[in-house]
Scaffold this active site. Structure first.
Site, PDB file in Angstrom:
ATOM      1  N   ASP A 146       0.835  -1.201   0.000  1.00 57.32           N
ATOM      2  CA  ASP A 146       0.000   0.000   0.000  1.00 57.32           C
ATOM      3  C   ASP A 146       0.872   1.255   0.000  1.00 57.32           C
ATOM      4  O   ASP A 146       2.021   1.219  -0.430  1.00 57.32           O
ATOM      5  CB  ASP A 146      -0.954  -0.045   1.201  1.00 57.32           C
ATOM      6  N   HIS A 211      -4.065   5.973   3.028  1.00 60.36           N
ATOM      7  CA  HIS A 211      -4.698   4.760   2.509  1.00 60.36           C
ATOM      8  C   HIS A 211      -4.123   3.499   3.166  1.00 60.36           C
ATOM      9  O   HIS A 211      -4.860   2.627   3.635  1.00 60.36           O
ATOM     10  CB  HIS A 211      -4.461   4.759   0.997  1.00 60.36           C
ATOM     11  N   SER A 539     -10.953  -0.868  -1.998  1.00 57.64           N
ATOM     12  CA  SER A 539      -9.752  -0.816  -1.157  1.00 57.64           C
ATOM     13  C   SER A 539     -10.076  -1.114   0.298  1.00 57.64           C
ATOM     14  O   SER A 539      -9.237  -1.617   1.026  1.00 57.64           O
ATOM     15  CB  SER A 539      -9.135   0.580  -1.202  1.00 57.64           C
TER      16      SER A 539
END
Ligand SMILES: *[C@@H]1O[C@H](CO)[C@@H](O)[C@H](O)[C@H]1NC(C)=O
Ligand SMILES: *[C@@H]1O[C@H](CO)[C@@H](O)[C@H](O)[C@H]1NC(C)=O
Ligand SMILES: *[C@@H]1O[C@H](CO)[C@@H](O)[C@H](O)[C@H]1NC(C)=O
Ligand SMILES: *[C@@H]1O[C@H](CO)[C@@H](O)[C@H](O)[C@H]1NC(C)=O
Ligand SMILES: *[C@@H]1O[C@H](CO)[C@@H](O)[C@H](O)[C@H]1NC(C)=O
Length: 772
Positions: A146, A211, A539
């Site tokens: 990520d 994220h 996600s």
């Protein structure tokens, strides 16, 4: 702005990362007009030791370039831990020549992938009090690929954790602005091989986007009490397996996204380091199963007993599902039963309910309200002012007012524009993605066009000094689970007979940890920072399934990746076809149900050879398959399996009709073998549900087992008549069949059977892109 990009922009709340996606790196060299690019080459022969592999890579490139120095210079990275490949900077002609060299199995150009961007665990039935196998759970290592991680986050605190499991061979080390690892976050690395840097990011595993922190804490975050986003979604934040360890491989970057080269470096390292699973909330690319780094990397992971879980994508349209290789666990996003709404009170006393996360308490009873067109700078800018474009509005008229704006083509960020001009807030009219809560950096809410026109617009026109106020958001209950509008749908663009996505998991308005280094929206003027935030996207659903994989693995450490995947798929909770028009193409088997997945009764197992047979069946070249498998060259003609329609032992089945065959029935045979992982002595009977116009038969109808891990085979015959097509009005037209094996001990092994009728304008299947 493209639809796809806009969704990402709004959903994932890292507004800038996706705006600049380099498609290959230009490097114009003196007079030469041609451009060099990064290429990845897979080679014959297994890695021996890193030094000799490195030398062999330099040798290959030296031969190609006709110069040792140039050969060495062109080498960018040697993958030598878990597979034998390298990345090099080459001209296209050189890459073509490279692919013809004897020791080279396959070559593909480096491309850039996109990221797909507390209560959710209770919603899927994995409460905090769920039965746990803590001793094993704490030896499970989750590899997350990520944007990096926030080591200071409470979700990665290591109170009560022992040292890393003995099998761990990974590293952490000292990095810029990175406070370091601990016994929870046991590994952190980064890969950035293109050498391009973005001032908004930092060469360190530190998460500048938010994220990676969010996805990692969703899989395996420690318990954090009283987590919330400014009081919203309050509760205990936790991952599925709070005792598991996390290893972050930062392969995604602000601005550029996630390069194939970096992803492969992540796989090479993670497989070697000893992770148990890989969670990857990153978009796949078209190009079949042998020229996409995620597909290739996941294959090598699977060979080493590691499950790769990946997001299905955020494109929302038919046939847009990505990461669809059968050895990848492909995850769609569904909503949970919670929505965030804000009331808008109009000066006439009427109240309407808007959507989105507005964390601001109103300071005044009412504010003057105008429409964007009412504060236009000039007569000619009225049209643009309707959409609250900065240049079109007169700052003096915006000051101190609430502005009513229309949203054009997902031009998110209206809240930032209005605030920047001194406005109080915005009431936004939009019909796009209303199932996802947008977070606003200034008071704002979204109304659909019908309610906006009949209330706000009408009210503004009806009075001389309109006024309104937007209240802080609150939570409301809604029907669920429904597949999110943005979640990518099937049919599988790669294989006609493999149903994708595999499963749905919560991916709408998920609360998890966030980085303190970026504001909540990333928009200009945003001053909101929070340790936790809400994000939406596949996600966010992907780490839920990764968590379930870790959970099942903690009970069954010796199970193969396919067994774990099968257990989670056949025990999933069916979703309503009525609420989800695309049925299996939206949700796969339905919504994950981790606590059930621990006792699936029977599993559909597969090994490396199963997938090789599948690839032969899909007509991949032997040399391309060899690049996936490693050293052995593959002779497909010696391997072609019997007449099974998908040449796999998949837990679901899909029959795709061929257009020209519409006049006669299409028949498919699926050969399956189940392994008994339930009570040693047991009998399972088949139940079939066939939609109108489709015939499904199973032979035999009953399977008896007398010991653990015993295998039994059966055959499913699916015959679909063309008339069935008329019955289906869903888009894309998919009919839902079902095979259930039920034991006397109430174990239920459920396999959806999707029957797909391509429509006239449906070239997805006809053009099957997979085979190069
Ligand atoms: C890294 O730390 C330095 C020194 O504290 C600071 O000036 C810089 O802004 C930090 N960089 C990032 C990207 O956070
Ligand atoms: C628009 O919003 C209103 C108020 O929330 C709701 O009642 C109505 O069903 C919505 N209409 C559509 C088409 O979504
Ligand atoms: C409000 O007035 C404007 C300008 O006269 C007009 O274009 C618009 O259609 C009106 N809207 C409604 C909902 O009546
Ligand atoms: C591949 O297998 C087929 C069938 O067994 C055999 O006839 C053929 O000679 C094999 N080819 C190679 C190159 O080994
Ligand atoms: C399976 O079917 C057989 C024959 O109809 C029946 O005797 C048996 O009880 C069934 N077993 C289960 C587990 O339903």
């Amino acid at each position: 702005m493209s639809r796809e990009r806009a969704v990402q922009y709004s959903l994932l709340a890292f507004s800038y990362i996706l705006l600049v996606i380099f498609m290959g790196v230009l490097s114009v060299n003196g007079e030469e007009k041609q451009k060099k690019d990064f290429y990845i080459a897979f080679l014959r022969d297994q890695p021996v030791d890193e030094q000799s592999v490195l030398q062999s890579h330099i040798d290959v490139l030296s031969t190609l370039k006709g110069s040792h120095i140039e050969g060495k210079e062109s080498l960018v990275y040697s993958y030598s831990k878990s597979f034998n490949a390298f990345a090099a900077k080459l001209y296209e002609e050189e890459a073509n020549e490279l692919s013809r060299m004897q020791e080279v199995l396959s070559v593909f150009r480096n491309r850039y992938h996109k990221l797909h961007t507390t209560k959710s665990w209770d919603f899927v039935g994995l409460p905090q009090t769920a039965r746990r196998n803590l001793k094993v759970e704490s030896s499970i290592i989750v590899g997350v690929f990520d944007t990096g991680i926030t080591p200071e986050s409470e979700s990665f605190a290591d109170k009560g954790f022992g040292p890393p499991p003995a099998k761990w061979k990974g590293t952490c080390g000292h990095f810029a602005n990175f406070s370091g690892c601990n016994n929870k976050l046991i590994g952190a690395r980064y890969f950035k091989l293109d050498g391009e840097s973005d001032p908004r990011d930092i060469l360190s595993p530190l998460d500048m986007v938010g994220h990676g922190t969010h996805t990692s804490s969703t899989v395996a975050g420690s318990l954090v009490e009283d987590a919330s986003l400014f009081g919203l979604a309050r509760g205990t934040a936790r991952g599925a397996v709070p005792s598991a360890r996390v290893a972050m491989y930062k392969v995604c970057w602000y601005g550029s996204g996630c390069a194939d080269m970096d992803l492969l470096a992540g796989f090479d390292a993670a497989i070697h380091d000893g992770v148990d699973l890989i969670s990857l909330s990153i978009g796949g690319l078209t190009g079949g199963y042998v020229k996409d780094s995620i597909s290739v990397g996941a294959f090598h992971a699977m060979k080493n007993g590691i499950v790769t879980v990946a997001s299905a994508g955020n494109d929302g349209t038919p046939g847009s599902v990505t990461n669809h290789a059968p050895w990848i666990f492909t995850v769609a996003a569904s909503g949970i039963d919670r929505q965030f709404r804000s009331d808008v009170l109009l000066g006439n006393g009427k109240t309407v309910s808007g959507l989105g996360v507005n964390v601001f308490d109103s300071r005044q009873k009412l504010y003057p309200l105008v429409s964007g067109s009412g504060v236009a700078k000039t007569a000619t800018s009225i049209d643009d002012a309707r959409y609250c474009h900065e240049q079109a509005m007169d700052g003096r008229k915006v000051m101190g007012k609430l502005i009513f704006c229309e949203l054009r083509a997902q031009e998110w960020g209206v809240d930032s524009v209005v605030k920047g001009m001194g406005g109080v807030g915005s009431i936004i009219k939009s019909d796009e993605y209303l199932d996802v809560a947008q977070i606003f950096m200034a008071p704002a809410t979204i109304l659909n066009s019908s309610i906006a026109d009949t209330t706000v617009a009408k009210y503004i026109n009806s009075t001389r000094s309109p006024s309104a106020v937007i209240y802080k958001s609150h939570e409301v209950k809604i029907p669920a689970p429904v597949v999110a509008s943005f979640s990518s749908r099937g049919p599988n663009p790669g294989s006609r007979n493999v149903l994708k996505p595999d499963i749905a998991a919560p991916g709408v308005d998920i609360l998890a940890s966030y980085t303190p280094l970026k504001s909540l929206t990333g928009l200009k003027g945003d001053t909101l920072f929070s340790k936790f935030t809400l994000m939406s996207g596949t996600s966010m659903s992907c780490p839920h399934v990764s968590g379930a994989v870790a959970y099942v693995k903690s009970f069954h450490p010796t199970w193969s990746p396919a067994m774990i995947k099968s257990a989670i798929m056949t025990t999933a909770k069916p979703m309503s076809r009525r609420l989800n028009k695309e049925a299996e193409f939206g949700y796969g088997v339905g919504q994950l149900n981790p606590s059930k997945a621990v006792s699936p009764g029977l599993v559909y197992d597969m090994d490396v050879m199963s997938y090789v047979q599948f690839l032969c069946h899909e007509q991949y070249k032997g040399s391309d398959i060899a690049a996936l498998v490693g050293s052995k060259s593959i002779n497909c003609s010696a391997l072609l399996p019997g007449a099974s329609s998908d040449a796999l032992n998949y837990p679901t089945m899909q029959l795709s009709l061929i257009r020209s065959d519409h006049q006669k029935p299409t028949t498919a045979i699926f050969r399956r073998t189940v392994t008994n992982v339930g009570p040693p002595r047991s009998t399972y009977n088949a139940t079939i549900r066939a939609p109108k116009g489709v015939e499904i038969t199973v032979k035999p109808m009953s399977l008896s087992f007398s010991r653990a891990l015993e295998k039994r085979s059966f055959e499913v015959l699916v015959k679909a008549k063309p008339s069935a097509m008329v019955i289906s009005s869903s888009k894309p037209p998919v009919l839902s069949g079902l095979l259930i094996w039920r034991s006397s001990g109430h174990l239920v092994v459920r396999s959806p059977i999707a029957v797909y009728y391509p429509t006239d304008d449906d070239r997805i299947i006809a053009g099957l892109a997979a085979i190069n």
